[in-house]
Design a protein around this motif. Sequence first.
Motif, PDB file in Angstrom:
ATOM      1  N   GLU A  86       0.828  -1.295   0.112  1.00  0.00           N
ATOM      2  CA  GLU A  86       0.031  -0.014  -0.003  1.00  0.00           C
ATOM      3  C   GLU A  86       0.939   1.312  -0.038  1.00  0.00           C
ATOM      4  O   GLU A  86       0.648   2.301  -0.672  1.00  0.00           O
ATOM      5  CB  GLU A  86      -0.843   0.147   1.226  1.00  0.00           C
ATOM      6  N   ASN A  87       1.908   1.411   0.833  1.00  0.00           N
ATOM      7  CA  ASN A  87       2.776   2.480   0.874  1.00  0.00           C
ATOM      8  C   ASN A  87       3.703   2.838  -0.474  1.00  0.00           C
ATOM      9  O   ASN A  87       3.816   3.754  -0.940  1.00  0.00           O
ATOM     10  CB  ASN A  87       3.614   2.425   2.042  1.00  0.00           C
ATOM     11  N   TYR A  88       3.976   1.552  -0.960  1.00  0.00           N
ATOM     12  CA  TYR A  88       4.841   1.608  -2.243  1.00  0.00           C
ATOM     13  C   TYR A  88       3.810   2.104  -3.196  1.00  0.00           C
ATOM     14  O   TYR A  88       4.162   2.871  -4.316  1.00  0.00           O
ATOM     15  CB  TYR A  88       5.441   0.207  -2.724  1.00  0.00           C
ATOM     16  N   ASP A  89       2.608   1.546  -3.389  1.00  0.00           N
ATOM     17  CA  ASP A  89       1.523   2.141  -4.352  1.00  0.00           C
ATOM     18  C   ASP A  89       1.435   3.767  -4.281  1.00  0.00           C
ATOM     19  O   ASP A  89       1.172   4.378  -5.141  1.00  0.00           O
ATOM     20  CB  ASP A  89       0.312   1.243  -4.155  1.00  0.00           C
ATOM     21  N   LYS A  90       1.170   4.080  -2.879  1.00  0.00           N
ATOM     22  CA  LYS A  90       1.203   5.524  -2.542  1.00  0.00           C
ATOM     23  C   LYS A  90       2.278   6.623  -3.081  1.00  0.00           C
ATOM     24  O   LYS A  90       2.261   7.527  -3.772  1.00  0.00           O
ATOM     25  CB  LYS A  90       0.860   5.932  -1.272  1.00  0.00           C
ATOM     26  N   ALA A  91       3.606   5.789  -3.198  1.00  0.00           N
ATOM     27  CA  ALA A  91       4.650   6.410  -3.400  1.00  0.00           C
ATOM     28  C   ALA A  91       4.758   6.529  -4.965  1.00  0.00           C
ATOM     29  O   ALA A  91       4.897   7.731  -5.520  1.00  0.00           O
ATOM     30  CB  ALA A  91       5.920   5.721  -2.920  1.00  0.00           C
ATOM     31  N   ILE A  92       4.213   5.338  -5.676  1.00  0.00           N
ATOM     32  CA  ILE A  92       4.211   5.367  -7.165  1.00  0.00           C
ATOM     33  C   ILE A  92       2.981   6.543  -7.734  1.00  0.00           C
ATOM     34  O   ILE A  92       3.118   7.044  -8.691  1.00  0.00           O
ATOM     35  CB  ILE A  92       3.788   4.102  -7.386  1.00  0.00           C
ATOM     36  N   GLU A  93       2.109   6.629  -6.873  1.00  0.00           N
ATOM     37  CA  GLU A  93       0.796   7.689  -7.108  1.00  0.00           C
ATOM     38  C   GLU A  93       1.305   8.873  -7.137  1.00  0.00           C
ATOM     39  O   GLU A  93       0.980   9.697  -8.204  1.00  0.00           O
ATOM     40  CB  GLU A  93      -0.406   7.420  -6.109  1.00  0.00           C
ATOM     41  N   ILE A  94       2.092   9.206  -6.307  1.00  0.00           N
ATOM     42  CA  ILE A  94       2.734  10.455  -6.073  1.00  0.00           C
ATOM     43  C   ILE A  94       3.796  10.670  -7.304  1.00  0.00           C
ATOM     44  O   ILE A  94       3.820  11.688  -8.093  1.00  0.00           O
ATOM     45  CB  ILE A  94       3.220  10.721  -4.759  1.00  0.00           C
ATOM     46  N   ASN A  95       4.584   9.783  -7.422  1.00  0.00           N
ATOM     47  CA  ASN A  95       5.527   9.755  -8.421  1.00  0.00           C
ATOM     48  C   ASN A  95       5.521   8.510  -9.326  1.00  0.00           C
ATOM     49  O   ASN A  95       6.082   7.633  -9.015  1.00  0.00           O
ATOM     50  CB  ASN A  95       7.047  10.082  -7.696  1.00  0.00           C
ATOM     51  N   PRO A  96       4.817   8.488 -10.475  1.00  0.00           N
ATOM     52  CA  PRO A  96       5.030   7.416 -11.469  1.00  0.00           C
ATOM     53  C   PRO A  96       6.472   7.089 -11.835  1.00  0.00           C
ATOM     54  O   PRO A  96       6.525   5.646 -12.576  1.00  0.00           O
ATOM     55  CB  PRO A  96       3.777   7.841 -12.427  1.00  0.00           C
ATOM     56  N   GLN A  97       7.425   7.787 -11.720  1.00  0.00           N
ATOM     57  CA  GLN A  97       8.612   7.244 -12.082  1.00  0.00           C
ATOM     58  C   GLN A  97       9.487   6.860 -11.225  1.00  0.00           C
ATOM     59  O   GLN A  97      10.621   6.440 -11.230  1.00  0.00           O
ATOM     60  CB  GLN A  97       9.325   8.307 -12.891  1.00  0.00           C
ATOM     61  N   GLN A 124       8.464  -2.295 -15.190  1.00  0.00           N
ATOM     62  CA  GLN A 124       8.096  -0.844 -15.094  1.00  0.00           C
ATOM     63  C   GLN A 124       9.506  -0.113 -14.961  1.00  0.00           C
ATOM     64  O   GLN A 124       9.825   0.844 -15.427  1.00  0.00           O
ATOM     65  CB  GLN A 124       6.958  -0.816 -14.027  1.00  0.00           C
ATOM     66  N   VAL A 125      10.340  -0.688 -14.015  1.00  0.00           N
ATOM     67  CA  VAL A 125      11.601  -0.210 -13.646  1.00  0.00           C
ATOM     68  C   VAL A 125      12.324  -0.157 -15.115  1.00  0.00           C
ATOM     69  O   VAL A 125      13.104   1.057 -15.254  1.00  0.00           O
ATOM     70  CB  VAL A 125      12.390  -0.981 -12.549  1.00  0.00           C
ATOM     71  N   VAL A 126      12.612  -1.170 -15.686  1.00  0.00           N
ATOM     72  CA  VAL A 126      13.496  -1.201 -16.903  1.00  0.00           C
ATOM     73  C   VAL A 126      12.846  -0.331 -18.001  1.00  0.00           C
ATOM     74  O   VAL A 126      13.608   0.062 -18.931  1.00  0.00           O
ATOM     75  CB  VAL A 126      13.743  -2.644 -17.493  1.00  0.00           C
ATOM     76  N   ARG A 127      11.556  -0.001 -17.834  1.00  0.00           N
ATOM     77  CA  ARG A 127      10.878   0.683 -19.101  1.00  0.00           C
ATOM     78  C   ARG A 127      11.471   2.215 -18.616  1.00  0.00           C
ATOM     79  O   ARG A 127      11.746   2.994 -19.522  1.00  0.00           O
ATOM     80  CB  ARG A 127       9.532   0.825 -19.083  1.00  0.00           C
ATOM     81  N   ILE A 128      11.612   2.528 -17.218  1.00  0.00           N
ATOM     82  CA  ILE A 128      11.853   4.018 -16.921  1.00  0.00           C
ATOM     83  C   ILE A 128      13.538   3.964 -16.979  1.00  0.00           C
ATOM     84  O   ILE A 128      13.920   5.290 -17.565  1.00  0.00           O
ATOM     85  CB  ILE A 128      11.339   3.933 -15.628  1.00  0.00           C
ATOM     86  N   ASN A 129      14.167   3.031 -16.504  1.00  0.00           N
ATOM     87  CA  ASN A 129      15.762   3.088 -16.887  1.00  0.00           C
ATOM     88  C   ASN A 129      16.094   1.663 -17.215  1.00  0.00           C
ATOM     89  O   ASN A 129      16.191   0.736 -16.531  1.00  0.00           O
ATOM     90  CB  ASN A 129      16.152   3.166 -15.177  1.00  0.00           C
ATOM     91  N   PRO A 130      16.323   1.606 -18.700  1.00  0.00           N
ATOM     92  CA  PRO A 130      16.798   0.323 -19.248  1.00  0.00           C
ATOM     93  C   PRO A 130      18.175  -0.362 -18.928  1.00  0.00           C
ATOM     94  O   PRO A 130      18.607  -1.267 -19.191  1.00  0.00           O
ATOM     95  CB  PRO A 130      16.699   0.776 -20.632  1.00  0.00           C
ATOM     96  N   PHE A 131      18.865   0.858 -17.957  1.00  0.00           N
ATOM     97  CA  PHE A 131      20.234   0.297 -17.385  1.00  0.00           C
ATOM     98  C   PHE A 131      20.127  -0.035 -16.004  1.00  0.00           C
ATOM     99  O   PHE A 131      21.132  -0.060 -15.342  1.00  0.00           O
ATOM    100  CB  PHE A 131      21.368   1.338 -17.584  1.00  0.00           C
TER     101      PHE A 131
END
Length: 192
Positions: A86-97, A124-131
């Motif tokens: 739930e907390n990780y989802d809230k962090a992602i809601e605030i910052n989708p990256q 999702q992580v590798v879409r945002i940062n492929p490295f």
Amino acid sequence: FNQAIIFANWKQFDKASEQFSKVIEIDPQDDGAYHMRGVALEKLEKFREAVECYDEALKFNHHNPDLYADKGWALHQLGNLGAAIENYDKAIEINPQYLRAYQNKGIVLGLQEKHSEAIDCFEQVVRINPFHSNAYHLRGIAYGHLHLHEEAIQSYDASIKINPKNSNSYSMKGGKEHRVGESERDKQISPD
């Protein structure tokens, strides 16, 4: 506050926690002091106290994704995996990256044996940062749990390509290659 940061940088987390407490005594609404005290307490493996600090900080600043991600990690360490997500989802809601929130959510989903959902987080992580070598490695682990050994090997290869010194990816890849080899051998031996 600055002295507390210095102690934290020197990895003297007990002293850092004490200094952040003094800042809080002076200004009981200093969300940054609560947050940083929580981080120091995590380093001391005092996860319940860390969660309490994050909760206090969130009373004054509920738009900081780091607070939710850090609280998620502390809850994860306490074994409260649902609340961590739930907390990780809230962090992602605030910052989708937010890479760390996706990665840590994926780790927790893996612990819950929700490996397909964990793969989605690592994707999702590798879409945002492929490295992001570690995301490929973690994705390989999740694929392995699903017995998708070829996909796991490809993920470990991607991790190794980015970070050739990642001995864990080499080791995991070797294990999966062994499994694929056994599977191929069994197919050749098996009467149809």
